[in-house]
Design a protein around this motif. Sequence first.
Motif, PDB file in Angstrom:
ATOM      1  N   MET A   1       0.384   7.471  -6.996  1.00 34.62           N
ATOM      2  CA  MET A   1      -0.712   6.497  -6.956  1.00 34.62           C
ATOM      3  C   MET A   1      -0.730   5.559  -8.167  1.00 34.62           C
ATOM      4  SD  MET A   1      -3.622   8.932  -5.215  1.00 34.62           S
ATOM      5  CE  MET A   1      -5.008   7.788  -5.223  1.00 34.62           C
TER       6      MET A   1
ATOM      7  N   ARG B   1       1.362  -4.349 -10.591  1.00 38.28           N
ATOM      8  CA  ARG B   1       0.590  -5.383 -11.297  1.00 38.28           C
ATOM      9  C   ARG B   1       1.156  -5.626 -12.692  1.00 38.28           C
ATOM     10  NH1 ARG B   1      -2.902  -8.840  -8.583  1.00 38.28           N
ATOM     11  NH2 ARG B   1      -3.468  -7.739  -6.672  1.00 38.28           N
TER      12      ARG B   1
ATOM     13  N   GLU C   1     -10.989  19.814  -5.109  1.00 40.94           N
ATOM     14  CA  GLU C   1     -10.053  18.706  -4.967  1.00 40.94           C
ATOM     15  C   GLU C   1     -10.804  17.400  -5.231  1.00 40.94           C
ATOM     16  OE1 GLU C   1      -6.930  19.145  -1.805  1.00 40.94           O
ATOM     17  OE2 GLU C   1      -7.866  17.295  -1.090  1.00 40.94           O
TER      18      GLU C   1
ATOM     19  N   MET D   1      -6.913   3.626  -8.789  1.00 41.68           N
ATOM     20  CA  MET D   1      -5.958   4.649  -8.337  1.00 41.68           C
ATOM     21  C   MET D   1      -5.253   5.364  -9.490  1.00 41.68           C
ATOM     22  SD  MET D   1      -4.574   2.679  -4.921  1.00 41.68           S
ATOM     23  CE  MET D   1      -3.342   3.887  -4.364  1.00 41.68           C
ATOM     24  N   MET D   2      -5.562   4.951 -10.740  1.00 42.95           N
ATOM     25  CA  MET D   2      -5.074   5.688 -11.908  1.00 42.95           C
ATOM     26  C   MET D   2      -5.819   7.009 -12.089  1.00 42.95           C
ATOM     27  SD  MET D   2      -2.952   3.563 -13.512  1.00 42.95           S
ATOM     28  CE  MET D   2      -3.009   3.728 -15.302  1.00 42.95           C
TER      29      MET D   2
ATOM     30  N   PRO E   1      -6.532   9.898 -10.359  1.00 44.54           N
ATOM     31  CA  PRO E   1      -5.938  11.227 -10.162  1.00 44.54           C
ATOM     32  C   PRO E   1      -4.936  11.586 -11.271  1.00 44.54           C
ATOM     33  CG  PRO E   1      -6.004  10.029  -8.086  1.00 44.54           C
ATOM     34  CD  PRO E   1      -6.393   9.044  -9.150  1.00 44.54           C
ATOM     35  N   PHE E   2      -4.176  10.594 -11.724  1.00 46.17           N
ATOM     36  CA  PHE E   2      -3.237  10.792 -12.832  1.00 46.17           C
ATOM     37  C   PHE E   2      -4.005  11.075 -14.122  1.00 46.17           C
ATOM     38  CE2 PHE E   2      -0.551   8.824 -16.188  1.00 46.17           C
ATOM     39  CZ  PHE E   2       0.609   9.543 -16.006  1.00 46.17           C
TER      40      PHE E   2
ATOM     41  N   ARG F   1      -7.685  -2.125  -7.309  1.00 47.26           N
ATOM     42  CA  ARG F   1      -7.158  -0.958  -6.569  1.00 47.26           C
ATOM     43  C   ARG F   1      -6.273  -0.107  -7.462  1.00 47.26           C
ATOM     44  NH1 ARG F   1      -5.153  -3.813  -0.909  1.00 47.26           N
ATOM     45  NH2 ARG F   1      -7.087  -4.988  -0.662  1.00 47.26           N
ATOM     46  N   GLY F   2      -5.332  -0.770  -8.123  1.00 52.07           N
ATOM     47  CA  GLY F   2      -4.411  -0.048  -8.997  1.00 52.07           C
ATOM     48  C   GLY F   2      -5.137   0.631 -10.141  1.00 52.07           C
TER      49      GLY F   2
ATOM     50  N   THR G   1     -10.629  13.299  -4.720  1.00 50.72           N
ATOM     51  CA  THR G   1      -9.960  12.182  -4.061  1.00 50.72           C
ATOM     52  C   THR G   1     -10.769  10.913  -4.321  1.00 50.72           C
ATOM     53  OG1 THR G   1     -11.134  12.672  -2.010  1.00 50.72           O
ATOM     54  CG2 THR G   1      -8.940  13.623  -2.250  1.00 50.72           C
ATOM     55  N   LEU G   2     -10.290   9.793  -3.818  1.00 52.72           N
ATOM     56  CA  LEU G   2     -10.969   8.510  -4.000  1.00 52.72           C
ATOM     57  C   LEU G   2     -11.416   7.954  -2.652  1.00 52.72           C
ATOM     58  CD1 LEU G   2      -8.474   6.716  -6.459  1.00 52.72           C
ATOM     59  CD2 LEU G   2     -10.517   8.027  -7.055  1.00 52.72           C
TER      60      LEU G   2
ATOM     61  N   PRO H   1       0.592   1.010  -7.441  1.00 53.40           N
ATOM     62  CA  PRO H   1      -0.084  -0.297  -7.371  1.00 53.40           C
ATOM     63  C   PRO H   1      -0.341  -0.889  -8.768  1.00 53.40           C
ATOM     64  CG  PRO H   1      -1.079   1.238  -5.828  1.00 53.40           C
ATOM     65  CD  PRO H   1      -0.133   2.046  -6.677  1.00 53.40           C
ATOM     66  N   PHE H   2      -0.684  -0.035  -9.713  1.00 52.11           N
ATOM     67  CA  PHE H   2      -0.890  -0.464 -11.100  1.00 52.11           C
ATOM     68  C   PHE H   2       0.441  -0.923 -11.706  1.00 52.11           C
ATOM     69  CE2 PHE H   2      -1.213   0.787 -15.646  1.00 52.11           C
ATOM     70  CZ  PHE H   2      -2.315   0.032 -16.018  1.00 52.11           C
TER      71      PHE H   2
ATOM     72  N   GLN I   1      -8.361  -7.841  -6.581  1.00 53.19           N
ATOM     73  CA  GLN I   1      -7.626  -6.845  -5.794  1.00 53.19           C
ATOM     74  C   GLN I   1      -6.844  -5.887  -6.691  1.00 53.19           C
ATOM     75  OE1 GLN I   1      -3.948  -6.876  -3.342  1.00 53.19           O
ATOM     76  NE2 GLN I   1      -5.275  -7.786  -1.798  1.00 53.19           N
ATOM     77  N   ALA I   2      -6.506  -6.325  -7.902  1.00 51.08           N
ATOM     78  CA  ALA I   2      -5.794  -5.447  -8.844  1.00 51.08           C
ATOM     79  C   ALA I   2      -6.629  -4.236  -9.248  1.00 51.08           C
ATOM     80  CB  ALA I   2      -5.366  -6.218 -10.087  1.00 51.08           C
TER      81      ALA I   2
ATOM     82  N   VAL J   1      -9.889   3.619  -1.293  1.00 49.10           N
ATOM     83  CA  VAL J   1      -8.588   3.771  -1.953  1.00 49.10           C
ATOM     84  C   VAL J   1      -7.536   2.985  -1.167  1.00 49.10           C
ATOM     85  CG1 VAL J   1      -7.899   5.837  -0.645  1.00 49.10           C
ATOM     86  CG2 VAL J   1      -7.049   5.539  -2.987  1.00 49.10           C
ATOM     87  N   ASN J   2      -6.486   2.564  -1.866  1.00 45.20           N
ATOM     88  CA  ASN J   2      -5.260   2.078  -1.249  1.00 45.20           C
ATOM     89  C   ASN J   2      -5.370   0.679  -0.618  1.00 45.20           C
ATOM     90  OD1 ASN J   2      -2.493   2.566  -0.670  1.00 45.20           O
ATOM     91  ND2 ASN J   2      -2.978   3.164   1.412  1.00 45.20           N
ATOM     92  N   THR J   3      -6.267   0.506   0.350  1.00 45.79           N
ATOM     93  CA  THR J   3      -6.427  -0.796   1.004  1.00 45.79           C
ATOM     94  C   THR J   3      -7.717  -1.476   0.567  1.00 45.79           C
ATOM     95  OG1 THR J   3      -7.479   0.282   2.878  1.00 45.79           O
ATOM     96  CG2 THR J   3      -5.112  -0.118   3.045  1.00 45.79           C
TER      97      THR J   3
ATOM     98  N   THR K   1       0.853  -1.186   0.000  1.00 42.78           N
ATOM     99  CA  THR K   1       0.000   0.000   0.000  1.00 42.78           C
ATOM    100  C   THR K   1       0.893   1.242   0.000  1.00 42.78           C
ATOM    101  OG1 THR K   1      -0.136  -0.091   2.413  1.00 42.78           O
ATOM    102  CG2 THR K   1      -1.921  -1.163   1.179  1.00 42.78           C
TER     103      THR K   1
ATOM    104  N   GLY L   1      -1.091  11.835  -8.046  1.00 44.39           N
ATOM    105  CA  GLY L   1      -1.428  10.922  -9.134  1.00 44.39           C
ATOM    106  C   GLY L   1      -0.236  10.099  -9.584  1.00 44.39           C
TER     107      GLY L   1
ATOM    108  N   ASN M   1      -3.632   9.660  -1.681  1.00 45.21           N
ATOM    109  CA  ASN M   1      -4.970  10.191  -1.909  1.00 45.21           C
ATOM    110  C   ASN M   1      -5.143  11.676  -1.570  1.00 45.21           C
ATOM    111  OD1 ASN M   1      -7.625   9.662  -2.857  1.00 45.21           O
ATOM    112  ND2 ASN M   1      -8.381   9.458  -0.781  1.00 45.21           N
TER     113      ASN M   1
END
Lengths: 218, 218
Positions: A193, A200, B104, B193-194, B196-197, B189-190, B106-107, A196-197, B186-187, B110-112, A106, A190, A111
């Motif tokens: 973050m 994978r 702003e 989490m894309m 924000p980018f 998450r990644g 955010t997610l 994690p991707f 679980q992937a 997220v993360n966990t 993690t 970003g 975030n």
Amino acid sequence: MRFGIIGTGTVGRTLASKLVSLGHEVTLGSRSKDNTAANDWADRAGPYGHAGTFAEAAAFGEIVVNATSGTVSLHALELAGGEHLEGKTLIDVSNPLVFSPTGEVTLDPVNTDSVAERIQRAYPAARVVKALNTVTAAVMVDPGRVSGEHNLFIAGDDPEAKAQVRIVLEEFGWPAASIIDLGEVQAARGMEMMMPFWLRLMHHFGHTDFNYAIRSAG
Amino acid sequence: MRFGIIGTGTVGRTLASKLVSLGHEVTLGSRSKDNTAANDWADRAGPYGHAGTFAEAAAFGEIVVNATSGTVSLHALELAGGEHLEGKTLIDVSNPLVFSPTGEVTLDPVNTDSVAERIQRAYPAARVVKALNTVTAAVMVDPGRVSGEHNLFIAGDDPEAKAQVRIVLEEFGWPAASIIDLGEVQAARGMEMMMPFWLRLMHHFGHTDFNYAIRSAG
């Protein structure tokens, strides 16, 4: 130019060696004077490569590179000394990966914050630029390891510092057009973050010589 | 094939129209019977397009698509009814974006954790596949809007469900080789989490017709 590199791991040593090979002078900084990785590196690096403490590296560099793990970067920079960061471009290469005993990875922070933002808040007189954290160390200094066109990203509040980092990245072999400016330092969220991707994708490919190419319309 | 789409926003309607154009039969599900967006869509969609409640859409679909905002997906699926998800492939297209009053983004989660994992835990008999959340709605069903080769990603615990989703994505125009399987649910998450980018890239380009191409060595 003189670079101070904070952190003697694979990323720090890879960047240090590349910078020396380009004719720059580098002090590779570690927590303690007797760091084997740093001293061995300096022994092999020739007259332009030095080993020192975090503080010596930061004082030496006209540009400072944070190559520590993102979870300890604030502490490392505290040891480096804020007075050695004032007015300087600080390239933050870190990712705040937290490895759990179960193998889960993690991020902390995540975030609502990022390592780059924390550094910028802690050292407002430093000119933080997030860069290079989206590729493995070997690709950072040798983009040709990945085939075709692909991209790097930068984020930071100071346009002059970002321009300076662009020059360094171009010296590393990144075409000017491959470097995408994502905006102010908050965009580092970003970039961090993506990890994690990225992890994978590493499992998918079975290696780390890959990168993102951003394709657009037109 | 029969699809039930949960959510009548741009993503839901875009996917519904594409599926109908491919010869599938679709019920576009909304929170209430008198949803204007869903009824207008069904009026224009022809005999293979229907409007209904979340529960009617979920009951109708052999494949169910979660096209709600990730922050309300669990509630929407509760209204859809777990009994209508059992044994079915559930394509989760959502992103859990939280927009603050200051602008702003955010997610949450997220993360966990991720929306896809939450859905899979809440409905263990559903076969959740995360897909399509990394591109804008128009690109989901028309990859040619972005030039060159670029990639989609899938994640889920059920290989048969992932194979079924691959077929749908290929019908949408995604080449088989462009779809990268990132592993278990679980992937997701990644993949989430894309965002924000992705949002930073949107500001950079000034439009949403872009996507990731993963470049690798060799």
